[in-house]
Design a protein around this motif. Structure first.
Motif, mmCIF file in Angstrom:
data_model
loop_
_atom_site.group_PDB
_atom_site.id
_atom_site.type_symbol
_atom_site.label_atom_id
_atom_site.label_comp_id
_atom_site.label_asym_id
_atom_site.label_seq_id
_atom_site.Cartn_x
_atom_site.Cartn_y
_atom_site.Cartn_z
ATOM 1 N N GLY A 144 0.814 -1.210 0.000
ATOM 2 C CA GLY A 144 0.000 0.000 0.000
ATOM 3 C C GLY A 144 0.848 1.260 0.000
ATOM 4 N N GLY A 145 2.136 1.075 0.247
ATOM 5 C CA GLY A 145 3.057 2.215 0.211
ATOM 6 C C GLY A 145 3.429 2.563 -1.223
ATOM 7 N N GLU A 146 4.500 3.338 -1.348
ATOM 8 C CA GLU A 146 4.863 3.787 -2.683
ATOM 9 C C GLU A 146 6.367 3.840 -2.881
ATOM 10 N N PHE A 147 6.780 3.517 -4.102
ATOM 11 C CA PHE A 147 8.180 3.686 -4.494
ATOM 12 C C PHE A 147 8.243 5.006 -5.248
ATOM 13 N N GLN A 148 9.198 5.855 -4.903
ATOM 14 C CA GLN A 148 9.320 7.108 -5.643
ATOM 15 C C GLN A 148 10.719 7.264 -6.193
ATOM 16 N N LEU A 149 10.756 7.702 -7.450
ATOM 17 C CA LEU A 149 12.039 7.890 -8.122
ATOM 18 C C LEU A 149 12.095 9.320 -8.627
ATOM 19 N N GLU A 150 13.099 10.067 -8.144
ATOM 20 C CA GLU A 150 13.246 11.453 -8.576
ATOM 21 C C GLU A 150 13.578 11.496 -10.064
ATOM 22 N N LYS A 151 13.211 12.598 -10.694
ATOM 23 C CA LYS A 151 13.443 12.752 -12.130
ATOM 24 C C LYS A 151 14.935 12.600 -12.463
ATOM 25 N N GLU A 152 15.801 13.237 -11.642
ATOM 26 C CA GLU A 152 17.248 13.167 -11.925
ATOM 27 C C GLU A 152 17.735 11.719 -11.862
ATOM 28 N N ASP A 153 17.260 10.997 -10.829
ATOM 29 C CA ASP A 153 17.705 9.614 -10.663
ATOM 30 C C ASP A 153 17.244 8.751 -11.827
ATOM 31 N N ALA A 154 16.080 9.078 -12.365
ATOM 32 C CA ALA A 154 15.533 8.291 -13.468
ATOM 33 C C ALA A 154 16.402 8.435 -14.707
ATOM 34 N N GLU A 155 17.133 9.552 -14.785
ATOM 35 C CA GLU A 155 17.991 9.769 -15.958
ATOM 36 C C GLU A 155 19.332 9.077 -15.801
#
Length: 158
Positions: free
Chosen positions: A126-137
């Protein structure tokens, strides 16, 4: 020429089999001065010109390989950018080993959250994984859930 060196460093820093710190007998917390001392000591020991007479060809080759590794380790770790890149990879590797990766997803599988400028993915808790835009690059990354201890590996789209 500088660009070539950087590209070379980047390729070499991406070799996950080699831990440049352990090749120098150093720790990630060592500063440049400490790294340099360890590097110089090893270079003197394994330099082809400093070879002891009577070394078998096999040993000589091992020494040469060791010299190349030591030299390469110094190239990667003495450059601030390539050292940072390598540190990140080391951390990602450690995370992979110590965190159970629950799933492997690509950026396409994730939802773009325009409000927070990041990618998100729902965890089964029920939680969430979050990936910052910079990290995604950047390279592939391991992201931990904000609620439980699960993590997912996010791969850049192939």
């Amino acid at each position: 020429h500088h660009d070539e060196i950087l590209i070379f460093c980047r390729i070499m820093a991406n070799d996950p089999q080699k831990n440049w710190y352990s090749i120098l007998g150093a720790a990630p917390t060592d500063d440049l001065q400490e790294l340099k001392q360890k590097y110089q000591r090893l270079v003197l020991r394994f330099h082809p010109d400093k070879r002891k007479p009577g070394l078998s060809e096999e040993e000589a080759n091992l020494h040469l390989q060791r010299f190349i590794d030591v030299d390469q380790a110094w190239k990667v770790l003495s450059n601030e950018d390539s050292r940072r890149t390598f540190d990140l990879q080391l951390r990602a590797q450690e995370l992979k080993q110590s965190w159970p990766v629950d799933a492997c997803v690509t950026l396409e599988d994730m939802n773009w959250d325009s409000e927070n400028e990041c990618y998100s993915y729902s965890c089964r808790c029920g939680g969430e994984f979050q990936l910052e835009k910079e990290d995604a690059e950047e390279e592939d990354s391991v992201v931990c859930c904000d609620t439980c201890s699960l993590s997912i590996e996010v791969r850049r789209s192939s």
